[in-house]
Design an enzyme around this catalytic site. Structure first.
Site: not given
Ligand SMILES: *Cc1c(COP(=O)(O)O)cnc(C)c1O
Length: 425
Positions: A16, A143, A264
């Protein structure tokens, strides 16, 4: 001799980041608790949990110890035809915390892949059931990640523009609110016969700018989908593991999703891993003597034992009364600060869900994702030893749960000072 920053510039392409105009990356040498330390020993409070992943603070000794032990025992094993204790235990422990219909866990590497797996489960569920349904629905401005399937179900923007024609078609509906509920329900009803699934970020749309909606309306929307046979994919990649104040956003909802996505905070933010969980009904649709019905998806590092162990250790920490108390403390303090922030002329649409606090910088003052003001604000916080990375004109706090009351107040005080600075200038 080149320093780390110069060596970085020579060989690294950052995420990014417009590499032509980007400032130099700050070399971080170590982390401890809420702090990250740079080469010169300067420390920064990680107020964004390093892109929303860190739960218990950096370099947590308990997670480090558990992963280290695992590293000396079993670091990796092929997950087709083989299994191991950390993978089974993590699935058992996670499923026990999820809505009662979640029965199976499928491992992958990150949030985007967890979403890819969920989409493939839904699309092949339709295929395996002999259904002719074709449509996929998602929320406007969603997203769900950066791989092609995940991009397809994400809102179209500057980020996805070059790939526009390669993305599969998705019907975008507005996230629900008390005002648009009737319209959305009738929109869903009109498309129900042809729609396989709806994917959504529950309660908080993170990357869209921490946009929030109510559990009541979301539950109503889910119920409508369920009635019309539309599968529900609940993407808890960001909202999972306590961010919303409860363990999962699911804990605010009266309806159950068919499929859930996690990443995450799953490993406490120490290692990359994704999990897609699903109901018995989804799982059963793939059981057959016929090879064609198999879910042919997998990654080299599926259920990596180190990542599973990090997740097990992180979930133990998360469930401690002490951590739960911290989450309540952050939630309450955010709520009080939100009231103060609301009276600041530069802060608009102040909003909060649990440990997530967000607001918009009043328009006219600070502009878009590409503006210099965003960079100036980012830098103003860095100078004060705080990492707060605005999303366009949206500012937010997503602190690790180990943050103390004092450090939260330090953040709040600095936020007001920086806002005053930009109001003045
Ligand atoms: C960050 C995120 C993703 C993508 O996860 P990555 O590990 O960065 O590929 C998918 N869905 C949501 C809601 C997110 O916040």
């Amino acid at each position: 001799m080149l320093n780390l920053q110069q060596r970085d510039t020579a060989v690294i392409w950052h995420p990014y980041t417009q590499m032509k105009t980007a400032g130099k990356s700050i070399p971080i040498t170590r982390g401890k608790g809420v702090y990250l330390y740079d080469e010169d020993g300067r420390k920064y409070i990680d107020a964004v949990s390093s892109w929303w992943v860190t739960l218990h603070g950096h370099a947590h000794p308990y997670i480090a110890q558990r992963v280290s032990e695992q590293l000396h025992t079993l670091e990796q094993v092929i997950f087709a035809g083989f299994t191991h204790e950390p993978a089974v235990k993590l699935a058992e422990n996670l499923l026990a915390l999820l809505p009662g219909n979640q029965k199976k866990a499928f491992y992958s590497d990150n949030g985007s892949t967890a979403v890819e797996v969920a989409l493939k489960m839904c699309i092949q569920y339709a295929f395996n059931s002999g259904s002719r349904k074709k449509k996929i629905m998602a929320f406007r401005n969603a997203y769900h990640g950066d791989t092609f399937g995940a991009m397809s179900v994400s809102g179209r923007s500057t980020w996805t523009e070059p790939f526009g024609e390669m993305l599969f078609e998705v019907v975008f509906i507005d996230p629900p609110n008390p005002g648009n509920m009737k319209d959305i329900l009738s929109q869903i009803e009109s498309m129900a016969n042809d729609t396989i699934c709806l994917i959504y970020e529950p309660l908080v749309q993170g990357a869209a700018g921490m946009l929030m909606h109510n559990p009541e309306e979301l539950s109503q929307l889910m119920k409508c989908c369920r009635m019309h046979g539309i599968l529900l994919i609940q993407d808890e990649v960001f909202t999972g593991f306590g961010r919303t104040g409860k363990l999962f956003a699911a804990d605010y909802l009266t309806e159950k999703p068919d499929i859930m996505c996690f990443s995450k905070g799953l490993t406490g933010g120490t290692m990359p891993m994704g999990i897609t969980s699903c109901s018995e009904d989804i799982f059963n649709a793939f059981l057959s003597e016929d090879q064609h019905r198999t879910l042919f998806h997998g990654h080299s590092f599926t259920a990596n034992p180190l990542a599973c162990t990090a997740a097990l250790a992180s979930m133990e920490l998360l469930l401690l009364e002490e951590t739960q108390r911290q989450i309540r403390m952050i939630t309450e303090k955010h709520a009080r600060f939100a009231e103060v922030l609301k009276s600041h002329p530069l802060a608009e649409e102040v909003r909060q869900t649990g440990t997530v606090l967000a607001w918009n910088l009043a328009s006219g003052q600070a502009a878009s994702y590409f503006s210099n003001d965003r960079q100036k604000i980012y830098e103003a916080f860095l100078v004060r030893g705080i990492i707060m990375r605005p999303l366009g004109n949206i500012m937010y706090l997503v602190p690790p749960y180990c943050i103390t009351e004092d450090k939260l107040e330090f953040l709040y005080r600095n936020i007001l000072e920086v806002l005053d600075l930009f109001q003045g200038g």
